[in-house]
Motif scaffolding. Structure first.
Motif, PDB file in Angstrom:
ATOM      1  N   LEU A  67      23.325  30.050 -74.334  1.00  0.00           N
ATOM      2  CA  LEU A  67      21.945  30.515 -74.195  1.00  0.00           C
ATOM      3  C   LEU A  67      20.990  29.385 -73.844  1.00  0.00           C
ATOM      4  O   LEU A  67      19.775  29.569 -73.864  1.00  0.00           O
ATOM      5  N   PHE A  68      21.529  28.212 -73.520  1.00  0.00           N
ATOM      6  CA  PHE A  68      20.704  27.059 -73.198  1.00  0.00           C
ATOM      7  C   PHE A  68      20.185  27.213 -71.777  1.00  0.00           C
ATOM      8  O   PHE A  68      20.957  27.347 -70.826  1.00  0.00           O
ATOM      9  N   LEU A  69      18.848  27.213 -71.601  1.00  0.00           N
ATOM     10  CA  LEU A  69      18.235  27.400 -70.290  1.00  0.00           C
ATOM     11  C   LEU A  69      17.350  26.207 -69.943  1.00  0.00           C
ATOM     12  O   LEU A  69      16.123  26.268 -70.046  1.00  0.00           O
ATOM     13  N   PRO A  70      17.939  25.077 -69.531  1.00  0.00           N
ATOM     14  CA  PRO A  70      17.134  23.888 -69.238  1.00  0.00           C
ATOM     15  C   PRO A  70      16.349  24.042 -67.942  1.00  0.00           C
ATOM     16  O   PRO A  70      16.773  24.720 -67.005  1.00  0.00           O
ATOM     17  N   GLU A  71      15.179  23.411 -67.884  1.00  0.00           N
ATOM     18  CA  GLU A  71      14.345  23.451 -66.682  1.00  0.00           C
ATOM     19  C   GLU A  71      14.965  22.640 -65.547  1.00  0.00           C
ATOM     20  O   GLU A  71      14.795  22.975 -64.376  1.00  0.00           O
ATOM     21  N   ASN A  72      15.660  21.578 -65.898  1.00  0.00           N
ATOM     22  CA  ASN A  72      16.370  20.753 -64.928  1.00  0.00           C
ATOM     23  C   ASN A  72      17.849  20.758 -65.282  1.00  0.00           C
ATOM     24  O   ASN A  72      18.211  20.984 -66.445  1.00  0.00           O
TER      25      ASN A  72
END
Length: 338
Positions: free
Chosen positions: A121-126
């Motif tokens: 569920l990790f949604l990093p911007e970069n």
């Protein structure tokens, strides 16, 4: 070596379940329907109906978080990618085979906690590393990055401004999705691939450098050169394993000749005139080939035709596919290299 991590499913709350289902449903419905069908559950319906079904089956215990994560893995990891091929020298492969040394490198770069673990569920911007999987067969590093998907307009309005011009205003529901990129190494022979998510606005050379530079930094490796695929193009064309939609050839005097079939269902070999033209340039080098890999020539490795475009430095795979299908085509392309 440890097996692949199951993720932190015990920490997943109700909102996480909804997000996990949404991430899954940002992909092709067909694979989700096949998953439900395999569990002998009702599988028909559009995206909204499938969302309702997945939530219902999760609440009833018929579908687990681990199963949804495994399905998301399958949908994200293979297909719709540009793929670069490499070969690791023996000393680099030896480092990956030495678990203690590998752990030290990962710890030094503060990513050891991802070793055989996964953050679904990790949604990093970069782009950031979201998993590192390591067993006797494979070493894999996967990056994830949040993207916004507009989908199709949910509302359209035509308005007339004071300047007398008419304008079309469209309303979209913006959804967060995650795109992933994968670097994988065969622990058996050192064959390595970088699989970059296919996107209309990507500069794949820059993307390759960005991801591979992280690999070089982590393991203190010198840069690897991608394998040139030009020699494989004409061998694949002649193999009988594919239907040739398009081929671009370069003559010894550097002229380019392109032959395209009338439709994707037809090969250039089906047209006697095109075939005559093709055979007249037998000293040419392949510069690009658009091929449909045929299930009937794949020893049951392919479930349906798989479309690829092969360039001098990489090739692309279209559509979401299973791991064994993409790895099969990777293996066949490698087979046709000198």
């Amino acid at each position: 070596m440890n097996g692949e991590g199951e993720g932190n499913s015990e920490a997943i709350n109700e909102n996480d379940v909804s997000l996990l289902i949404d991430l899954t449903l940002s992909h092709n419905n067909r694979e989700i329907q096949e998953f439900l069908k395999s569990k002998e559950l009702t599988f028909s319906g559009n995206t909204q109906k499938l969302r309702e079904r997945l939530r219902k089956y999760y609440d009833s215990g018929d579908v687990t978080v681990e199963e949804i994560i495994a399905l998301l893995d399958q949908l994200e990891e293979y297909g719709n990618q540009h793929i670069y091929l490499f070969t690791l020298p023996e000393n680099y492969l030896s480092l990956l085979r030495d678990e203690e040394s590998l752990r030290l490198h990962l710890e030094r770069h503060e990513i050891l906690e991802l070793y055989n673990e996964y953050q679904p569920l990790f949604l990093p911007e970069n782009p950031e590393i979201i998993s590192i999987n390591h067993d006797l067969d494979w070493f894999k590093i996967r990056w994830g990055v949040k993207k916004e998907d507009f989908g199709t307009p949910i509302e359209k309005n035509i308005i007339q401004e004071d300047d007398g011009q008419k304008y079309l205003i469209q309303k979209f529901l913006i959804k967060n999705i995650r795109e992933t990129t994968l670097f994988q190494v065969s622990m058996v022979n050192g064959d390595a691939e970088l699989l970059i998510h296919r996107s209309t606005d990507s500069n794949y050379e820059q993307e390759k450098e960005k991801y591979m530079n992280q690999i070089y930094e982590i393991f203190n490796w010198d840069p690897l050169n991608p394998i040139e695929l030009n020699p494989a193009i004409v061998h694949i064309e002649a193999s009988g394993e594919v239907r040739t939609r398009n081929i671009n050839l370069q003559t010894p005097r550097m002229s380019n000749i392109e032959i395209v079939s009338p439709s994707k269902e037809q090969s250039i070999n089906d047209d006697p005139d095109a075939l005559t033209t093709r055979n007249s340039v037998n000293m040419a080098v392949g510069r690009r080939g658009n091929f449909y890999w045929l299930p009937e020539r794949s020893n049951d490795a392919l479930r349906k035709e798989l479309y690829t475009r092969i360039y001098p430095d990489r090739f692309s795979v279209y559509g979401e596919r299973h791991e064994e299908e993409v790895n099969y085509v990777i293996g066949r392309i490698r087979h046709h290299l000198p």
